[in-house]
Design an enzyme around this catalytic site. Structure first.
Site, PDB file in Angstrom:
ATOM      1  N   GLU A  77      15.547  34.452 -31.931  1.00  0.00           N
ATOM      2  CA  GLU A  77      15.901  35.832 -32.293  1.00  0.00           C
ATOM      3  C   GLU A  77      14.666  36.704 -32.459  1.00  0.00           C
ATOM      4  O   GLU A  77      13.637  36.252 -32.943  1.00  0.00           O
ATOM      5  CB  GLU A  77      16.592  35.847 -33.667  1.00  0.00           C
TER       6      GLU A  77
ATOM      7  N   CYS B 210      10.097  42.063 -35.454  1.00  0.00           N
ATOM      8  CA  CYS B 210      10.094  40.822 -36.218  1.00  0.00           C
ATOM      9  C   CYS B 210      10.285  39.693 -35.216  1.00  0.00           C
ATOM     10  O   CYS B 210      11.289  39.652 -34.506  1.00  0.00           O
ATOM     11  CB  CYS B 210      11.239  40.873 -37.229  1.00  0.00           C
TER      12      CYS B 210
ATOM     13  N   CYS C 224      13.513  25.394 -37.817  1.00  0.00           N
ATOM     14  CA  CYS C 224      12.455  25.292 -38.823  1.00  0.00           C
ATOM     15  C   CYS C 224      12.690  24.016 -39.621  1.00  0.00           C
ATOM     16  O   CYS C 224      13.822  23.581 -39.786  1.00  0.00           O
ATOM     17  CB  CYS C 224      12.538  26.508 -39.754  1.00  0.00           C
TER      18      CYS C 224
ATOM     19  N   CYS D  29      14.342  25.588 -46.730  1.00  0.00           N
ATOM     20  CA  CYS D  29      14.657  26.512 -47.844  1.00  0.00           C
ATOM     21  C   CYS D  29      16.178  26.662 -47.973  1.00  0.00           C
ATOM     22  O   CYS D  29      16.878  26.843 -46.972  1.00  0.00           O
ATOM     23  CB  CYS D  29      14.016  27.877 -47.618  1.00  0.00           C
TER      24      CYS D  29
ATOM     25  N   CYS E 195      18.160  29.834 -46.498  1.00  0.00           N
ATOM     26  CA  CYS E 195      17.795  30.328 -45.160  1.00  0.00           C
ATOM     27  C   CYS E 195      18.612  29.655 -44.070  1.00  0.00           C
ATOM     28  O   CYS E 195      18.721  28.432 -44.014  1.00  0.00           O
ATOM     29  CB  CYS E 195      16.308  30.097 -44.929  1.00  0.00           C
TER      30      CYS E 195
ATOM     31  N   GLY F 211      11.426  30.271 -37.967  1.00  0.00           N
ATOM     32  CA  GLY F 211      10.295  29.340 -37.935  1.00  0.00           C
ATOM     33  C   GLY F 211       9.259  29.590 -39.007  1.00  0.00           C
ATOM     34  O   GLY F 211       9.242  30.631 -39.659  1.00  0.00           O
ATOM     35  N   GLU F 212       8.392  28.602 -39.185  1.00  0.00           N
ATOM     36  CA  GLU F 212       7.288  28.711 -40.138  1.00  0.00           C
ATOM     37  C   GLU F 212       6.005  28.843 -39.301  1.00  0.00           C
ATOM     38  O   GLU F 212       5.559  27.858 -38.693  1.00  0.00           O
ATOM     39  CB  GLU F 212       7.263  27.462 -41.036  1.00  0.00           C
TER      40      GLU F 212
ATOM     41  N   SER G 289       4.109  35.699 -42.370  1.00  0.00           N
ATOM     42  CA  SER G 289       4.801  35.236 -43.565  1.00  0.00           C
ATOM     43  C   SER G 289       4.875  33.717 -43.596  1.00  0.00           C
ATOM     44  O   SER G 289       5.192  33.083 -42.598  1.00  0.00           O
ATOM     45  CB  SER G 289       6.221  35.837 -43.559  1.00  0.00           C
TER      46      SER G 289
ATOM     47  N   SER H  30       6.144  33.762 -49.156  1.00  0.00           N
ATOM     48  CA  SER H  30       7.544  33.724 -49.592  1.00  0.00           C
ATOM     49  C   SER H  30       7.582  32.973 -50.911  1.00  0.00           C
ATOM     50  O   SER H  30       7.594  31.757 -50.936  1.00  0.00           O
ATOM     51  CB  SER H  30       8.388  33.000 -48.547  1.00  0.00           C
ATOM     52  N   LEU H  31       7.598  33.726 -51.994  1.00  0.00           N
ATOM     53  CA  LEU H  31       7.477  33.099 -53.311  1.00  0.00           C
ATOM     54  C   LEU H  31       8.863  32.732 -53.862  1.00  0.00           C
ATOM     55  O   LEU H  31       9.149  31.582 -54.121  1.00  0.00           O
ATOM     56  CB  LEU H  31       6.721  34.052 -54.252  1.00  0.00           C
ATOM     57  N   HIS H  32       9.693  33.740 -54.055  1.00  0.00           N
ATOM     58  CA  HIS H  32      11.114  33.574 -54.386  1.00  0.00           C
ATOM     59  C   HIS H  32      11.424  32.916 -55.733  1.00  0.00           C
ATOM     60  O   HIS H  32      12.595  32.826 -56.116  1.00  0.00           O
ATOM     61  CB  HIS H  32      11.864  32.806 -53.293  1.00  0.00           C
TER      62      HIS H  32
ATOM     63  N   ASN I 265      20.219  37.606 -48.694  1.00  0.00           N
ATOM     64  CA  ASN I 265      21.231  37.830 -47.688  1.00  0.00           C
ATOM     65  C   ASN I 265      22.130  36.590 -47.647  1.00  0.00           C
ATOM     66  O   ASN I 265      21.667  35.525 -47.269  1.00  0.00           O
ATOM     67  CB  ASN I 265      20.471  37.978 -46.361  1.00  0.00           C
TER      68      ASN I 265
ATOM     69  N   CYS J 267      17.306  36.384 -40.429  1.00  0.00           N
ATOM     70  CA  CYS J 267      17.153  34.998 -40.863  1.00  0.00           C
ATOM     71  C   CYS J 267      17.939  33.968 -40.053  1.00  0.00           C
ATOM     72  O   CYS J 267      18.563  33.072 -40.612  1.00  0.00           O
ATOM     73  CB  CYS J 267      17.552  34.884 -42.331  1.00  0.00           C
TER      74      CYS J 267
HETATM   75  N1  SAH Z   1       8.858  30.626 -42.593  1.00  0.00           N
HETATM   76  C1  SAH Z   1       8.238  31.846 -42.970  1.00  0.00           C
HETATM   77  C2  SAH Z   1       8.690  33.072 -42.189  1.00  0.00           C
HETATM   78  C3  SAH Z   1      10.135  33.188 -41.803  1.00  0.00           C
HETATM   79  S1  SAH Z   1      11.338  33.726 -42.953  1.00  0.00           S
HETATM   80  C4  SAH Z   1       8.391  32.061 -44.453  1.00  0.00           C
HETATM   81  O1  SAH Z   1       8.994  31.245 -45.106  1.00  0.00           O
HETATM   82  O2  SAH Z   1       7.834  33.021 -44.959  1.00  0.00           O
HETATM   83  C5  SAH Z   1      10.973  35.379 -43.366  1.00  0.00           C
HETATM   84  C6  SAH Z   1      11.360  35.713 -44.784  1.00  0.00           C
HETATM   85  O3  SAH Z   1      12.784  35.786 -44.959  1.00  0.00           O
HETATM   86  C7  SAH Z   1      10.870  34.702 -45.786  1.00  0.00           C
HETATM   87  O4  SAH Z   1      10.361  35.361 -46.912  1.00  0.00           O
HETATM   88  C8  SAH Z   1      12.148  33.953 -46.127  1.00  0.00           C
HETATM   89  O5  SAH Z   1      12.038  33.268 -47.333  1.00  0.00           O
HETATM   90  C9  SAH Z   1      13.152  35.083 -46.125  1.00  0.00           C
HETATM   91  N2  SAH Z   1      14.551  34.682 -46.047  1.00  0.00           N
HETATM   92  C10 SAH Z   1      15.098  33.643 -45.379  1.00  0.00           C
HETATM   93  N3  SAH Z   1      16.419  33.609 -45.561  1.00  0.00           N
HETATM   94  C11 SAH Z   1      16.736  34.642 -46.352  1.00  0.00           C
HETATM   95  C12 SAH Z   1      17.961  35.133 -46.900  1.00  0.00           C
HETATM   96  N4  SAH Z   1      19.120  34.541 -46.658  1.00  0.00           N
HETATM   97  N5  SAH Z   1      17.901  36.238 -47.671  1.00  0.00           N
HETATM   98  C13 SAH Z   1      16.720  36.860 -47.902  1.00  0.00           C
HETATM   99  N6  SAH Z   1      15.541  36.446 -47.430  1.00  0.00           N
HETATM  100  C14 SAH Z   1      15.545  35.336 -46.665  1.00  0.00           C
END
Ligand code: SAH
Length: 343
Positions: free
Chosen positions: A82, A95, A102, A106, A109, A149-150, A181, A204-206, A280, A323
């Site tokens: 995508e 993007c 991946c 997470c 995701c 992907g990462e 990211s 991506s801290l979260h 999301n 995502c």
């Molecule tokens: N693998 C990398 C980049 C891809 S994801 C990373 O982890 O940063 C891009 C961003 O979208 C990351 O911050 C990821 O944590 C976030 N993301 C993934 N799924 C999501 C979701 N369902 N809602 C909000 N953010 C999400």
């Protein structure tokens, strides 16, 4: 470009030929006989020695709400990725994906649910931009590596991509207009710092403590949050760049006052920006975004604590533009793009 020059010299051609080929490739030309400033024998030699991969637009979705366009691209092996193009007042942002699937796992995701199929080559990463520019007839001015992907799990190809996309004879996008990211692969963050590319590093801290972060991001069991922030400090010292922290706000999981406080303590002294993203919801997912009021409240708390926090604008909300959701839908409905698994 360096690799192309080495090859061109090795076949006894002058170095400027490499630049000519490089330029054609970035203008979207995919056949050597269309590279009209090359001699016929050189075109034939290239045709014999080399092969140009190209992405195909598999599907294209245009948002009715804004100018967001989402693409499903098909790779030559049939896999699907995508890409999203977003229009902002300052230009187009794209993007892009760095892998098919991946393996980071997470919990929130979609892209990781079926594991990693394979990494993309530098050319496949780059072609997403070339194809979108061609399709929309616009010039892309900003890149975010936040698709499927990462990126740091595909380190060498991502570095090759970054150098190519920045090349004045190629797409020529400045490093300052590129964000990468990562979920926090510390050794690769250290390696990236050594290149001293002035890109923006997004983490991506979260979550704000190990217990919570390890629950939703398995990578945290290997690289703990304090080590990650230390790596960010080191990265900042070496590159002088402000770091961006992505924080997907999840109702009841990471949106409490204690989380804001922990976040402030964690980021103390770092030149940084916190990007709040209402999570999301994905298929079968248990995570929900907090109410708008609560997200605004969380942002206000962070700002009062002295953090620079913004809420990510939502674009393309009507076309599942995030995502890995479209790739997932395509593979469910049409059975495409999920071959050759490797976990
Ligand atoms: N693998 C990398 C980049 C891809 S994801 C990373 O982890 O940063 C891009 C961003 O979208 C990351 O911050 C990821 O944590 C976030 N993301 C993934 N799924 C999501 C979701 N369902 N809602 C909000 N953010 C999400």
């Amino acid at each position: 470009m360096e690799e192309l020059s080495t090859y061109i010299l090795s076949i006894g051609e002058p170095k400027f030929r490499a630049k000519q080929i490089f330029k054609w490739l970035h203008r979207g030309v995919r056949r050597f006989d269309e590279m009209t400033d090359l001699s016929k024998p050189l075109q034939a030699k290239l045709d014999n020695d080399a092969y140009i991969t190209t992405l195909k637009i598999f599907k294209r979705f245009k948002s009715q709400l804004d100018d967001t366009v989402k693409y499903l691209f098909q790779l030559e092996d049939g896999n699907i990725i995508e890409t999203v193009a977003m229009s902002y007042h300052h230009g187009y942002s794209i993007c892009i994906s760095s892998q098919v699937g991946c393996r980071m796992g997470c919990a929130f995701c979609q892209s990781t649910k079926n594991g990693l199929v394979r990494s993309l080559t530098a050319g496949e990463i780059l072609d997403q931009i070339i194809k979108v520019q061609e399709d929309l007839g616009v010039r892309i001015s900003n890149i975010v590596m936040m698709g499927i992907g990462e990126p740091l799990d595909n380190f060498d190809e991502v570095i090759r991509f970054l150098k190519n996309v920045n090349n004045p004879d190629g797409i020529n996008i400045g490093y300052r207009h590129i964000s990468l990211s990562t979920c926090g692969l510390i050794p690769q963050i250290d390696r990236l710092a050594e290149y001293e590319l002035p890109i923006t590093l997004s983490i991506s801290l979260h979550a704000t403590n190990d217990e919570k972060r390890s629950q939703i991001m398995p990578i945290n069991r290997k690289y703990h949050i304090d080590q990650l922030i230390d790596a960010c400090r080191k990265y900042q010292e070496q590159t002088g760049r402000r770091i961006s922290f992505e924080y997907a706000v999840i109702d009841g999981v990471n949106d409490r006052y204690e989380n804001a406080k922990e976040l402030k303590d964690l980021l103390k002294g770092l030149l940084c920006h916190v990007n709040l993203i209402p999570v999301n919801p994905i298929e079968d997912g248990v995570f929900r975004p907090p109410s708008r009021k609560n997200i605004l409240g969380f942002q206000e708390t962070l700002i009062k604590m002295g953090l620079n926090a913004t809420i990510r604008r939502t674009l393309g909300g009507d076309i599942s533009a995030s995502c890995g959701q479209l790739r997932h839908q395509a593979s469910e409905k049409e059975g495409i793009g999920l071959e050759n698994h490797q976990q």
